[in-house]
Enzyme design. Sequence first.
Site, PDB file in Angstrom:
ATOM      1  N   LYS A  41      -1.935  -2.231   7.437  1.00  0.00           N
ATOM      2  CA  LYS A  41      -3.351  -2.087   7.785  1.00  0.00           C
ATOM      3  C   LYS A  41      -3.754  -3.069   8.878  1.00  0.00           C
ATOM      4  CE  LYS A  41      -7.906  -2.016   5.523  1.00  0.00           C
ATOM      5  NZ  LYS A  41      -8.604  -2.211   4.222  1.00  0.00           N
ATOM      6  N   ARG A  59      -0.985  -1.073  -6.474  1.00  0.00           N
ATOM      7  CA  ARG A  59      -1.135  -2.351  -5.761  1.00  0.00           C
ATOM      8  C   ARG A  59      -1.946  -3.339  -6.609  1.00  0.00           C
ATOM      9  NH1 ARG A  59      -1.229  -4.533  -0.385  1.00  0.00           N
ATOM     10  NH2 ARG A  59      -3.210  -5.438   0.272  1.00  0.00           N
ATOM     11  N   ARG A 108       0.856  -1.179   0.000  1.00  0.00           N
ATOM     12  CA  ARG A 108       0.000   0.000   0.000  1.00  0.00           C
ATOM     13  C   ARG A 108       0.897   1.235   0.000  1.00  0.00           C
ATOM     14  NH1 ARG A 108      -2.125  -3.689   3.594  1.00  0.00           N
ATOM     15  NH2 ARG A 108      -4.247  -4.419   3.117  1.00  0.00           N
ATOM     16  N   HIS A 134      -3.608  -9.851   2.977  1.00  0.00           N
ATOM     17  CA  HIS A 134      -5.052  -9.995   3.135  1.00  0.00           C
ATOM     18  C   HIS A 134      -5.358 -10.978   4.261  1.00  0.00           C
ATOM     19  CE1 HIS A 134      -5.852  -8.726  -1.313  1.00  0.00           C
ATOM     20  NE2 HIS A 134      -5.728  -7.689  -0.504  1.00  0.00           N
ATOM     21  N   HIS A 148      -3.853   3.312  -5.266  1.00  0.00           N
ATOM     22  CA  HIS A 148      -4.196   1.895  -5.126  1.00  0.00           C
ATOM     23  C   HIS A 148      -4.081   1.141  -6.447  1.00  0.00           C
ATOM     24  CE1 HIS A 148      -5.223  -0.322  -1.597  1.00  0.00           C
ATOM     25  NE2 HIS A 148      -6.123  -1.057  -2.242  1.00  0.00           N
ATOM     26  N   TYR A 193      -8.781 -11.513  -7.989  1.00  0.00           N
ATOM     27  CA  TYR A 193      -7.798 -11.603  -9.071  1.00  0.00           C
ATOM     28  C   TYR A 193      -7.780 -12.978  -9.744  1.00  0.00           C
ATOM     29  CZ  TYR A 193      -6.098  -7.421  -6.689  1.00  0.00           C
ATOM     30  OH  TYR A 193      -6.015  -6.187  -6.099  1.00  0.00           O
TER      31      TYR A 193
END
Length: 331
Positions: free
Chosen positions: A219, A273, A196, A296, A270, A305
């Site tokens: 995050k 990324r 990020r 994640h 973003h 994806y």
Amino acid sequence: MPKKTADNKWLVDIRPHGANGPRIRKTFKTKAEATRFKAYEINKAKDSPWEPAAKDMRSLMVLVELWNEHHGQHIKSGVRRIWPLKEFATFTQNKQARLIKSTDFIKFRSAKLQAGTSATSMNTYLTYTKSMFNRLAKLELIEYENPLRHVEPLKTQEKERDFLTAGEISTLLDYLKPRNHDVYMCALVCLSTGARWSEAVNIEPNDVRDQRIRFKNTKSRKIREIPIQPELEKLLNCWQRRRTEKTLHTQFTGLLDDFGLKKAKHQSTHILRHSFAAHFIMNGGNLVTLQRILGHANIKTTMIYAHLSPSHLADAKELNPVSMDSLWTDS
């Protein structure tokens, strides 16, 4: 004394805490059992006098502040979450929280949608509000069920996530490099590691060593280490950042506008990324590995994806029910 019932059992029917206390009714096979139970309940009542629980009169706004004190201020998204919670509390005219019903949120959602708020944003409002009640219950700060537990999110159209082609990546980096070295380096890190923007900006000198880069300001607040090429390691060791995260974000957005990349307009930093993740999968990368690289918490997030996988695309071509040979024969 226990009373004998018509079916030859013994009934204990008492209010050990007095006339206004809770009533206890229980049957036993023998009079002796019933007598012992009655004595036990009476003695227990003497040791712990009964007091009726007071009704929870706290308003929704008070619960919002309570959530913030005990949880919100300790999480990264706390500041972002609290204003939607307060907005909902204001809409209900600061109703007593225990009296909140599903219809209160549904009316609030309808009003916001009519005012132009997106369905996706309202689903986020719902998630935040449900989460607040769940957290307060977990912390034993409320003693009732989540009043919004039956409210379901709205179904929304999934947004297409654009990514940069290999040619666009090369052209963009060439454009950034002479104009703003700090922005160029951050973009290079994001495109090389899937980081990020905030993670790339906050790299410190000791986070880069042995052809690996360590992201600490993540995050999820979990540290990630990603392998990097030796050339990138050399560039990072020579990089002396001179601007703040907010400044670099603003400068990158401005340079993107000047560059004229329309597909990045609503994604800003973003898209870097997303571009890393898309090319990782298109080049044969594994979804589970990508999940770990991106940090994640749930594989479902990474699954967006999956459709870019070469094997996935090949299966669509090879396993469909239409025979091309028959089409050419028919023509």
